[in-house]
Design a protein around this motif. Structure first.
Motif, PDB file in Angstrom:
ATOM      1  N   SER A 193       0.838  -1.197   0.000  1.00  0.00           N
ATOM      2  CA  SER A 193       0.000   0.000   0.000  1.00  0.00           C
ATOM      3  C   SER A 193       0.869   1.241   0.000  1.00  0.00           C
ATOM      4  N   ALA A 194       0.453   2.206  -0.800  1.00  0.00           N
ATOM      5  CA  ALA A 194       1.048   3.552  -0.775  1.00  0.00           C
ATOM      6  C   ALA A 194       0.017   4.423  -0.058  1.00  0.00           C
ATOM      7  N   ASN A 195      -0.107   4.236   1.243  1.00  0.00           N
ATOM      8  CA  ASN A 195      -1.220   4.777   2.024  1.00  0.00           C
ATOM      9  C   ASN A 195      -1.040   6.218   2.497  1.00  0.00           C
ATOM     10  N   PHE A 196      -0.102   6.927   1.946  1.00  0.00           N
ATOM     11  CA  PHE A 196       0.195   8.291   2.395  1.00  0.00           C
ATOM     12  C   PHE A 196      -1.030   9.199   2.329  1.00  0.00           C
ATOM     13  N   ASN A 197      -1.716   9.237   1.195  1.00  0.00           N
ATOM     14  CA  ASN A 197      -2.869  10.133   1.047  1.00  0.00           C
ATOM     15  C   ASN A 197      -3.968   9.792   2.037  1.00  0.00           C
ATOM     16  N   ARG A 198      -4.085   8.526   2.398  1.00  0.00           N
ATOM     17  CA  ARG A 198      -5.077   8.118   3.402  1.00  0.00           C
ATOM     18  C   ARG A 198      -4.713   8.640   4.787  1.00  0.00           C
ATOM     19  N   LEU A 199      -3.428   8.949   4.968  1.00  0.00           N
ATOM     20  CA  LEU A 199      -2.980   9.529   6.226  1.00  0.00           C
ATOM     21  C   LEU A 199      -3.001  11.057   6.190  1.00  0.00           C
ATOM     22  N   GLY A 200      -3.255  11.605   5.011  1.00  0.00           N
ATOM     23  CA  GLY A 200      -3.356  13.054   4.904  1.00  0.00           C
ATOM     24  C   GLY A 200      -2.088  13.750   4.480  1.00  0.00           C
ATOM     25  N   PHE A 201      -1.186  13.035   3.839  1.00  0.00           N
ATOM     26  CA  PHE A 201       0.009  13.721   3.350  1.00  0.00           C
ATOM     27  C   PHE A 201       0.574  13.075   2.092  1.00  0.00           C
ATOM     28  N   HIS A 202       1.566  13.741   1.556  1.00  0.00           N
ATOM     29  CA  HIS A 202       2.203  13.411   0.279  1.00  0.00           C
ATOM     30  C   HIS A 202       3.082  12.164   0.403  1.00  0.00           C
ATOM     31  N   PRO A 203       3.111  11.306  -0.638  1.00  0.00           N
ATOM     32  CA  PRO A 203       4.011  10.149  -0.604  1.00  0.00           C
ATOM     33  C   PRO A 203       5.470  10.556  -0.436  1.00  0.00           C
ATOM     34  N   GLY A 204       6.259   9.653   0.103  1.00  0.00           N
ATOM     35  CA  GLY A 204       7.684   9.876   0.305  1.00  0.00           C
ATOM     36  C   GLY A 204       8.499   8.686  -0.172  1.00  0.00           C
ATOM     37  N   PHE A 205       9.729   8.625   0.289  1.00  0.00           N
ATOM     38  CA  PHE A 205      10.641   7.513   0.001  1.00  0.00           C
ATOM     39  C   PHE A 205      10.951   7.365  -1.484  1.00  0.00           C
TER      40      PHE A 205
ATOM     41  N   ASP B 220      -5.963  17.768   8.446  1.00  0.00           N
ATOM     42  CA  ASP B 220      -6.177  16.514   7.725  1.00  0.00           C
ATOM     43  C   ASP B 220      -5.144  15.455   8.106  1.00  0.00           C
ATOM     44  N   PHE B 221      -3.891  15.852   8.272  1.00  0.00           N
ATOM     45  CA  PHE B 221      -2.863  14.886   8.661  1.00  0.00           C
ATOM     46  C   PHE B 221      -3.180  14.319  10.045  1.00  0.00           C
ATOM     47  N   LYS B 222      -3.524  15.198  10.981  1.00  0.00           N
ATOM     48  CA  LYS B 222      -3.861  14.730  12.335  1.00  0.00           C
ATOM     49  C   LYS B 222      -5.038  13.764  12.287  1.00  0.00           C
ATOM     50  N   GLU B 223      -6.047  14.100  11.475  1.00  0.00           N
ATOM     51  CA  GLU B 223      -7.216  13.236  11.338  1.00  0.00           C
ATOM     52  C   GLU B 223      -6.851  11.912  10.676  1.00  0.00           C
ATOM     53  N   GLY B 224      -5.993  11.947   9.658  1.00  0.00           N
ATOM     54  CA  GLY B 224      -5.593  10.720   8.981  1.00  0.00           C
ATOM     55  C   GLY B 224      -4.875   9.761   9.903  1.00  0.00           C
ATOM     56  N   VAL B 225      -3.959  10.273  10.703  1.00  0.00           N
ATOM     57  CA  VAL B 225      -3.217   9.436  11.651  1.00  0.00           C
ATOM     58  C   VAL B 225      -4.155   8.880  12.721  1.00  0.00           C
TER      59      VAL B 225
END
Length: 152
Positions: free
Chosen positions: A23-35, A133-138
Protein backbone atom coordinates in the motif's frame (compact mmCIF):
# COMPACT_ATOMS: atom_id res chain seq x y z
CA UNK A 1 3.16 0.30 4.84
CA UNK A 2 4.19 3.22 2.63
CA UNK A 3 7.78 3.27 3.87
CA UNK A 4 8.10 -0.48 3.45
CA UNK A 5 6.85 -0.17 -0.10
CA UNK A 6 9.45 2.51 -0.75
CA UNK A 7 12.21 0.20 0.42
CA UNK A 8 10.86 -2.76 -1.55
CA UNK A 9 10.86 -0.77 -4.79
CA UNK A 10 14.56 -0.03 -4.55
CA UNK A 11 15.27 -3.75 -5.02
CA UNK A 12 15.73 -5.14 -8.51
CA UNK A 13 13.09 -7.82 -8.01
CA UNK A 14 10.37 -8.68 -5.52
CA UNK A 15 9.27 -12.20 -4.61
CA UNK A 16 6.00 -12.24 -2.70
CA UNK A 17 3.18 -14.41 -1.42
CA UNK A 18 -0.58 -14.00 -1.50
CA UNK A 19 -0.62 -13.01 2.18
CA UNK A 20 1.65 -9.99 1.57
CA UNK A 21 0.07 -6.53 1.55
CA UNK A 22 1.29 -3.54 -0.43
CA UNK A 23 0.00 0.00 0.00
CA UNK A 24 1.05 3.55 -0.78
CA UNK A 25 -1.22 4.78 2.02
CA UNK A 26 0.20 8.29 2.40
CA UNK A 27 -2.87 10.13 1.05
CA UNK A 28 -5.08 8.12 3.40
CA UNK A 29 -2.98 9.53 6.23
CA UNK A 30 -3.36 13.05 4.90
CA UNK A 31 0.01 13.72 3.35
CA UNK A 32 2.20 13.41 0.28
CA UNK A 33 4.01 10.15 -0.60
CA UNK A 34 7.68 9.88 0.31
CA UNK A 35 10.64 7.51 0.00
CA UNK A 36 11.07 8.38 -3.68
CA UNK A 37 7.86 6.52 -4.49
CA UNK A 38 6.67 9.27 -6.83
CA UNK A 39 9.53 8.16 -9.10
CA UNK A 40 9.87 4.43 -8.44
CA UNK A 41 6.22 3.38 -8.37
CA UNK A 42 5.15 4.96 -11.71
CA UNK A 43 8.38 3.74 -13.31
CA UNK A 44 7.55 0.20 -12.23
CA UNK A 45 3.80 -0.07 -12.83
CA UNK A 46 3.00 2.98 -14.97
CA UNK A 47 1.63 6.38 -14.01
CA UNK A 48 -2.06 5.43 -14.15
CA UNK A 49 -1.80 2.47 -11.77
CA UNK A 50 0.58 4.40 -9.52
CA UNK A 51 -1.88 7.29 -9.30
CA UNK A 52 -4.65 4.83 -8.39
CA UNK A 53 -2.57 3.38 -5.54
CA UNK A 54 -1.47 6.83 -4.34
CA UNK A 55 -4.89 8.47 -4.43
CA UNK A 56 -6.79 5.59 -2.84
CA UNK A 57 -4.20 4.19 -0.44
CA UNK A 58 -5.62 0.82 -1.46
CA UNK A 59 -4.03 -2.33 -0.02
CA UNK A 60 -3.35 -5.07 -2.51
CA UNK A 61 -2.30 -8.65 -1.97
CA UNK A 62 0.63 -10.46 -3.52
CA UNK A 63 -1.34 -11.85 -6.45
CA UNK A 64 -2.61 -8.43 -7.50
CA UNK A 65 0.88 -6.99 -6.97
CA UNK A 66 2.33 -9.51 -9.42
CA UNK A 67 -0.52 -8.94 -11.90
CA UNK A 68 0.13 -5.18 -11.98
CA UNK A 69 3.91 -5.55 -12.14
CA UNK A 70 4.64 -4.41 -8.59
CA UNK A 71 6.16 -7.79 -7.71
CA UNK A 72 7.81 -10.34 -9.97
CA UNK A 73 7.08 -13.75 -8.52
CA UNK A 74 4.21 -15.17 -6.45
CA UNK A 75 4.99 -18.22 -4.31
CA UNK A 76 3.50 -19.80 -1.19
CA UNK A 77 4.43 -17.88 1.96
CA UNK A 78 6.69 -20.67 3.24
CA UNK A 79 8.70 -20.51 -0.01
CA UNK A 80 9.39 -16.76 -0.26
CA UNK A 81 12.93 -17.03 1.07
CA UNK A 82 13.89 -20.10 -0.95
CA UNK A 83 12.37 -18.64 -4.14
CA UNK A 84 14.31 -15.41 -3.56
CA UNK A 85 17.53 -17.36 -3.15
CA UNK A 86 16.75 -19.39 -6.28
CA UNK A 87 16.24 -16.17 -8.27
CA UNK A 88 19.49 -14.72 -6.92
CA UNK A 89 21.27 -17.97 -7.81
CA UNK A 90 19.89 -17.84 -11.34
CA UNK A 91 21.14 -14.27 -11.74
CA UNK A 92 24.52 -15.26 -10.28
CA UNK A 93 24.92 -17.80 -13.09
CA UNK A 94 25.22 -14.89 -15.55
CA UNK A 95 28.40 -12.92 -16.11
CA UNK A 96 28.82 -10.51 -13.18
CA UNK A 97 30.35 -7.87 -15.45
CA UNK A 98 27.43 -8.13 -17.86
CA UNK A 99 24.82 -8.06 -15.07
CA UNK A 100 26.40 -5.04 -13.39
CA UNK A 101 26.74 -3.09 -16.64
CA UNK A 102 23.20 -4.00 -17.76
CA UNK A 103 21.84 -2.93 -14.36
CA UNK A 104 23.74 0.34 -14.65
CA UNK A 105 22.22 1.02 -18.07
CA UNK A 106 18.70 0.13 -16.91
CA UNK A 107 18.99 2.32 -13.81
CA UNK A 108 20.91 5.20 -15.38
CA UNK A 109 19.61 8.45 -13.94
CA UNK A 110 17.34 6.72 -11.42
CA UNK A 111 19.31 7.86 -8.37
CA UNK A 112 19.18 11.47 -9.58
CA UNK A 113 15.43 11.18 -10.22
CA UNK A 114 14.84 9.69 -6.77
CA UNK A 115 16.91 12.44 -5.16
CA UNK A 116 14.86 15.13 -6.92
CA UNK A 117 11.62 13.34 -5.98
CA UNK A 118 12.54 12.99 -2.32
CA UNK A 119 13.40 16.70 -2.14
CA UNK A 120 9.99 17.59 -3.60
CA UNK A 121 8.22 15.01 -1.44
CA UNK A 122 9.80 16.44 1.71
CA UNK A 123 8.69 19.98 0.85
CA UNK A 124 5.11 18.77 0.43
CA UNK A 125 5.21 16.56 3.52
CA UNK A 126 6.56 19.33 5.75
CA UNK A 127 3.57 21.62 5.30
CA UNK A 128 1.03 18.79 5.14
CA UNK A 129 2.17 17.36 8.49
CA UNK A 130 0.95 20.58 10.12
CA UNK A 131 -2.60 20.26 8.75
CA UNK A 132 -5.79 19.14 10.45
CA UNK A 133 -6.18 16.51 7.72
CA UNK A 134 -2.86 14.89 8.66
CA UNK A 135 -3.86 14.73 12.33
CA UNK A 136 -7.22 13.24 11.34
CA UNK A 137 -5.59 10.72 8.98
CA UNK A 138 -3.22 9.44 11.65
CA UNK A 139 -5.98 9.31 14.25
CA UNK A 140 -8.35 7.48 11.90
CA UNK A 141 -5.66 4.94 11.01
CA UNK A 142 -4.96 4.29 14.71
CA UNK A 143 -8.68 3.91 15.37
CA UNK A 144 -9.10 1.69 12.27
CA UNK A 145 -11.80 3.86 10.72
CA UNK A 146 -12.23 5.94 7.60
CA UNK A 147 -10.85 9.46 7.99
CA UNK A 148 -13.13 12.50 7.87
CA UNK A 149 -10.93 14.94 5.95
CA UNK A 150 -11.92 18.62 5.80
CA UNK A 151 -9.28 19.91 3.37
CA UNK A 152 -7.65 21.96 6.12
Amino acid sequence: MGGGLGLALVADFRVTCEEARFSANFNRLGFHPGFGLTTTLPRLIGPQKAALLFYTGRRIGGGEAVAMGLADQLVPQAEVRSASIALATEIAQSSPLAVVSTRETLRRGLADQIEASTERELIEQEWQRRTEDFKEGVKAMAERRLPDFKGK
